[in-house]
Design a protein around this motif. Structure first.
Motif, PDB file in Angstrom:
ATOM      1  N   VAL A   1       0.851  -1.190   0.000  1.00 57.78           N
ATOM      2  CA  VAL A   1       0.000   0.000   0.000  1.00 57.78           C
ATOM      3  C   VAL A   1       0.886   1.239   0.000  1.00 57.78           C
ATOM      4  CG1 VAL A   1      -1.789   1.281   1.239  1.00 57.78           C
ATOM      5  CG2 VAL A   1      -1.828  -1.218   1.239  1.00 57.78           C
ATOM      6  N   ILE A   2       0.682   2.085  -1.020  1.00 60.50           N
ATOM      7  CA  ILE A   2       1.392   3.353  -1.121  1.00 60.50           C
ATOM      8  C   ILE A   2       0.362   4.436  -1.373  1.00 60.50           C
ATOM      9  CG2 ILE A   2       3.088   4.716  -2.419  1.00 60.50           C
ATOM     10  CD1 ILE A   2       4.475   2.080  -3.140  1.00 60.50           C
ATOM     11  N   ALA A   3       0.366   5.454  -0.531  1.00 59.15           N
ATOM     12  CA  ALA A   3      -0.553   6.591  -0.651  1.00 59.15           C
ATOM     13  C   ALA A   3      -2.006   6.129  -0.689  1.00 59.15           C
ATOM     14  CB  ALA A   3      -0.206   7.431  -1.872  1.00 59.15           C
ATOM     15  N   GLY A   4      -2.314   5.106   0.093  1.00 65.17           N
ATOM     16  CA  GLY A   4      -3.691   4.636   0.191  1.00 65.17           C
ATOM     17  C   GLY A   4      -4.134   3.721  -0.938  1.00 65.17           C
ATOM     18  N   ARG A   5      -3.269   3.417  -1.859  1.00 65.03           N
ATOM     19  CA  ARG A   5      -3.600   2.514  -2.959  1.00 65.03           C
ATOM     20  C   ARG A   5      -2.840   1.209  -2.792  1.00 65.03           C
ATOM     21  NH1 ARG A   5      -3.604   5.661  -8.682  1.00 65.03           N
ATOM     22  NH2 ARG A   5      -5.854   5.433  -8.870  1.00 65.03           N
ATOM     23  N   THR A   6      -3.511   0.113  -3.110  1.00 56.16           N
ATOM     24  CA  THR A   6      -2.903  -1.203  -3.000  1.00 56.16           C
ATOM     25  C   THR A   6      -2.349  -1.644  -4.345  1.00 56.16           C
ATOM     26  OG1 THR A   6      -4.438  -1.791  -1.235  1.00 56.16           O
ATOM     27  CG2 THR A   6      -3.326  -3.605  -2.342  1.00 56.16           C
ATOM     28  N   TYR A   7      -1.111  -2.132  -4.299  1.00 60.96           N
ATOM     29  CA  TYR A   7      -0.444  -2.605  -5.503  1.00 60.96           C
ATOM     30  C   TYR A   7      -0.051  -4.069  -5.309  1.00 60.96           C
ATOM     31  CZ  TYR A   7      -0.152   2.338  -6.532  1.00 60.96           C
ATOM     32  OH  TYR A   7      -0.469   3.651  -6.772  1.00 60.96           O
TER      33      TYR A   7
ATOM     34  N   ARG B   1       8.502  -3.940   1.352  1.00 63.69           N
ATOM     35  CA  ARG B   1       7.673  -3.416   2.452  1.00 63.69           C
ATOM     36  C   ARG B   1       8.365  -2.234   3.148  1.00 63.69           C
ATOM     37  NH1 ARG B   1       3.187  -6.297   2.765  1.00 63.69           N
ATOM     38  NH2 ARG B   1       3.207  -8.499   2.203  1.00 63.69           N
ATOM     39  N   LYS B   2       9.674  -2.343   3.337  1.00 66.40           N
ATOM     40  CA  LYS B   2      10.408  -1.231   3.949  1.00 66.40           C
ATOM     41  C   LYS B   2      10.394  -0.005   3.051  1.00 66.40           C
ATOM     42  CE  LYS B   2      13.514  -3.601   7.109  1.00 66.40           C
ATOM     43  NZ  LYS B   2      14.901  -3.807   7.521  1.00 66.40           N
ATOM     44  N   ALA B   3      10.538  -0.221   1.754  1.00 67.17           N
ATOM     45  CA  ALA B   3      10.501   0.898   0.804  1.00 67.17           C
ATOM     46  C   ALA B   3       9.125   1.565   0.821  1.00 67.17           C
ATOM     47  CB  ALA B   3      10.842   0.409  -0.598  1.00 67.17           C
ATOM     48  N   ALA B   4       8.068   0.765   0.813  1.00 64.46           N
ATOM     49  CA  ALA B   4       6.708   1.322   0.855  1.00 64.46           C
ATOM     50  C   ALA B   4       6.484   2.099   2.145  1.00 64.46           C
ATOM     51  CB  ALA B   4       5.674   0.203   0.714  1.00 64.46           C
ATOM     52  N   ASN B   5       6.992   1.576   3.246  1.00 65.23           N
ATOM     53  CA  ASN B   5       6.866   2.262   4.531  1.00 65.23           C
ATOM     54  C   ASN B   5       7.594   3.603   4.505  1.00 65.23           C
ATOM     55  OD1 ASN B   5       6.052   2.499   7.266  1.00 65.23           O
ATOM     56  ND2 ASN B   5       8.046   1.746   7.937  1.00 65.23           N
ATOM     57  N   ALA B   6       8.792   3.624   3.937  1.00 70.47           N
ATOM     58  CA  ALA B   6       9.558   4.869   3.841  1.00 70.47           C
ATOM     59  C   ALA B   6       8.826   5.885   2.966  1.00 70.47           C
ATOM     60  CB  ALA B   6      10.955   4.581   3.280  1.00 70.47           C
TER      61      ALA B   6
ATOM     62  N   ASN C   1       5.563   6.029   2.407  1.00 66.29           N
ATOM     63  CA  ASN C   1       4.367   6.492   3.123  1.00 66.29           C
ATOM     64  C   ASN C   1       4.707   7.486   4.231  1.00 66.29           C
ATOM     65  OD1 ASN C   1       2.305   5.170   1.640  1.00 66.29           O
ATOM     66  ND2 ASN C   1       2.822   3.245   2.648  1.00 66.29           N
ATOM     67  N   LYS C   2       5.823   7.272   4.915  1.00 68.96           N
ATOM     68  CA  LYS C   2       6.265   8.232   5.937  1.00 68.96           C
ATOM     69  C   LYS C   2       6.615   9.578   5.309  1.00 68.96           C
ATOM     70  CE  LYS C   2       7.971   5.115   9.499  1.00 68.96           C
ATOM     71  NZ  LYS C   2       9.140   4.604  10.219  1.00 68.96           N
ATOM     72  N   LEU C   3       7.301   9.533   4.176  1.00 66.37           N
ATOM     73  CA  LEU C   3       7.668  10.764   3.490  1.00 66.37           C
ATOM     74  C   LEU C   3       6.425  11.495   2.977  1.00 66.37           C
ATOM     75  CD1 LEU C   3      10.168  12.384   2.814  1.00 66.37           C
ATOM     76  CD2 LEU C   3      10.375  11.089   0.696  1.00 66.37           C
ATOM     77  N   ILE C   4       5.458  10.745   2.474  1.00 68.37           N
ATOM     78  CA  ILE C   4       4.190  11.340   2.036  1.00 68.37           C
ATOM     79  C   ILE C   4       3.536  12.078   3.193  1.00 68.37           C
ATOM     80  CG2 ILE C   4       1.803  10.785   1.359  1.00 68.37           C
ATOM     81  CD1 ILE C   4       3.008   8.548  -0.419  1.00 68.37           C
ATOM     82  N   SER C   5       3.460  11.423   4.347  1.00 69.96           N
ATOM     83  CA  SER C   5       2.863  12.056   5.534  1.00 69.96           C
ATOM     84  C   SER C   5       3.605  13.329   5.910  1.00 69.96           C
ATOM     85  CB  SER C   5       2.882  11.101   6.726  1.00 69.96           C
ATOM     86  OG  SER C   5       1.956  10.076   6.542  1.00 69.96           O
ATOM     87  N   MET C   6       4.933  13.275   5.865  1.00 69.63           N
ATOM     88  CA  MET C   6       5.728  14.448   6.211  1.00 69.63           C
ATOM     89  C   MET C   6       5.439  15.603   5.261  1.00 69.63           C
ATOM     90  SD  MET C   6       8.760  16.407   5.599  1.00 69.63           S
ATOM     91  CE  MET C   6       9.581  15.432   4.373  1.00 69.63           C
ATOM     92  N   TYR C   7       5.402  15.316   3.959  1.00 63.97           N
ATOM     93  CA  TYR C   7       5.116  16.366   2.982  1.00 63.97           C
ATOM     94  C   TYR C   7       3.714  16.928   3.169  1.00 63.97           C
ATOM     95  CZ  TYR C   7       9.357  15.716   0.207  1.00 63.97           C
ATOM     96  OH  TYR C   7      10.668  15.665  -0.222  1.00 63.97           O
ATOM     97  N   GLU C   8       2.754  16.061   3.418  1.00 60.59           N
ATOM     98  CA  GLU C   8       1.375  16.529   3.592  1.00 60.59           C
ATOM     99  C   GLU C   8       1.223  17.393   4.843  1.00 60.59           C
ATOM    100  OE1 GLU C   8      -1.260  13.179   1.254  1.00 60.59           O
ATOM    101  OE2 GLU C   8      -0.777  12.789   3.350  1.00 60.59           O
ATOM    102  N   GLN C   9       1.975  17.074   5.884  1.00 63.75           N
ATOM    103  CA  GLN C   9       1.892  17.848   7.127  1.00 63.75           C
ATOM    104  C   GLN C   9       2.628  19.180   7.030  1.00 63.75           C
ATOM    105  OE1 GLN C   9       3.367  15.295  10.217  1.00 63.75           O
ATOM    106  NE2 GLN C   9       1.671  13.840  10.031  1.00 63.75           N
ATOM    107  N   ASN C  10       3.723  19.210   6.281  1.00 59.66           N
ATOM    108  CA  ASN C  10       4.581  20.399   6.275  1.00 59.66           C
ATOM    109  C   ASN C  10       4.406  21.325   5.072  1.00 59.66           C
ATOM    110  OD1 ASN C  10       5.880  19.732   8.729  1.00 59.66           O
ATOM    111  ND2 ASN C  10       7.120  18.235   7.654  1.00 59.66           N
ATOM    112  N   TYR C  11       3.732  20.851   4.044  1.00 54.31           N
ATOM    113  CA  TYR C  11       3.579  21.664   2.839  1.00 54.31           C
ATOM    114  C   TYR C  11       2.121  21.666   2.396  1.00 54.31           C
ATOM    115  CZ  TYR C  11       8.629  21.120   2.737  1.00 54.31           C
ATOM    116  OH  TYR C  11       9.956  21.125   3.080  1.00 54.31           O
TER     117      TYR C  11
ATOM    118  N   CYS D   1       8.386  12.813  -3.482  1.00 59.06           N
ATOM    119  CA  CYS D   1       9.010  11.626  -2.891  1.00 59.06           C
ATOM    120  C   CYS D   1       9.986  10.984  -3.876  1.00 59.06           C
ATOM    121  CB  CYS D   1       7.953  10.600  -2.496  1.00 59.06           C
ATOM    122  SG  CYS D   1       6.956  11.056  -1.083  1.00 59.06           S
ATOM    123  N   ALA D   2       9.555  10.828  -5.126  1.00 50.42           N
ATOM    124  CA  ALA D   2      10.420  10.227  -6.146  1.00 50.42           C
ATOM    125  C   ALA D   2      11.691  11.047  -6.305  1.00 50.42           C
ATOM    126  CB  ALA D   2       9.674  10.130  -7.472  1.00 50.42           C
ATOM    127  N   LEU D   3      11.545  12.371  -6.338  1.00 56.82           N
ATOM    128  CA  LEU D   3      12.711  13.240  -6.476  1.00 56.82           C
ATOM    129  C   LEU D   3      13.662  13.084  -5.293  1.00 56.82           C
ATOM    130  CD1 LEU D   3      14.246  15.463  -7.944  1.00 56.82           C
ATOM    131  CD2 LEU D   3      12.825  17.125  -6.751  1.00 56.82           C
TER     132      LEU D   3
END
Length: 96
Positions: free
Chosen positions: A9-15, A29-34, A36-46, A58-60
């Motif tokens: 699951v990445i950004a609420g979508r299942t792959y 799984r670790k990559a997806a977790n990282a 998702n954490k970065l997504i949360s950080m960006y959404e909270q701070n920007y 995140c990709a950048l």
């Protein structure tokens, strides 16, 4: 051994993915977790209104980290080769 079927699951979508072994599954799984954490950080701070923008950011970030490490590795390798050449020249001078 056959491929393992997993769901990530990445950004609420299942792959659904296929992986070769449990180590690859753990890495995914670790990559997806990282991500998702970065997504949360960006959404909270920007102020981002679109998941696409967050995913691009995140990709950048992940790609730039890889490129920076590659550049640092190249620099380290160049320095090591230079030192080896200097030592080789020194040894050759003393052997003559």
């Amino acid at each position: 051994m056959g491929k393992l079927k997993i769901n990530i699951v990445i950004a609420g979508r299942t792959y659904p993915l296929s992986v070769n072994n449990t180590k690859e599954e753990e890495g995914m799984r670790k990559a997806a977790n990282a991500i998702n954490k970065l997504i949360s950080m960006y959404e909270q701070n920007y102020a981002v209104s679109d998941k696409q923008d967050v995913l691009a950011m995140c990709a950048l970030q992940f790609a730039s980290k890889l490129e920076i490490k590659s550049l640092e590795k190249d620099s380290t390798n160049t320095e090591a080769i230079k030192k080896i050449n200097e030592l080789t020249n020194l040894v050759n001078t003393h052997l003559k």
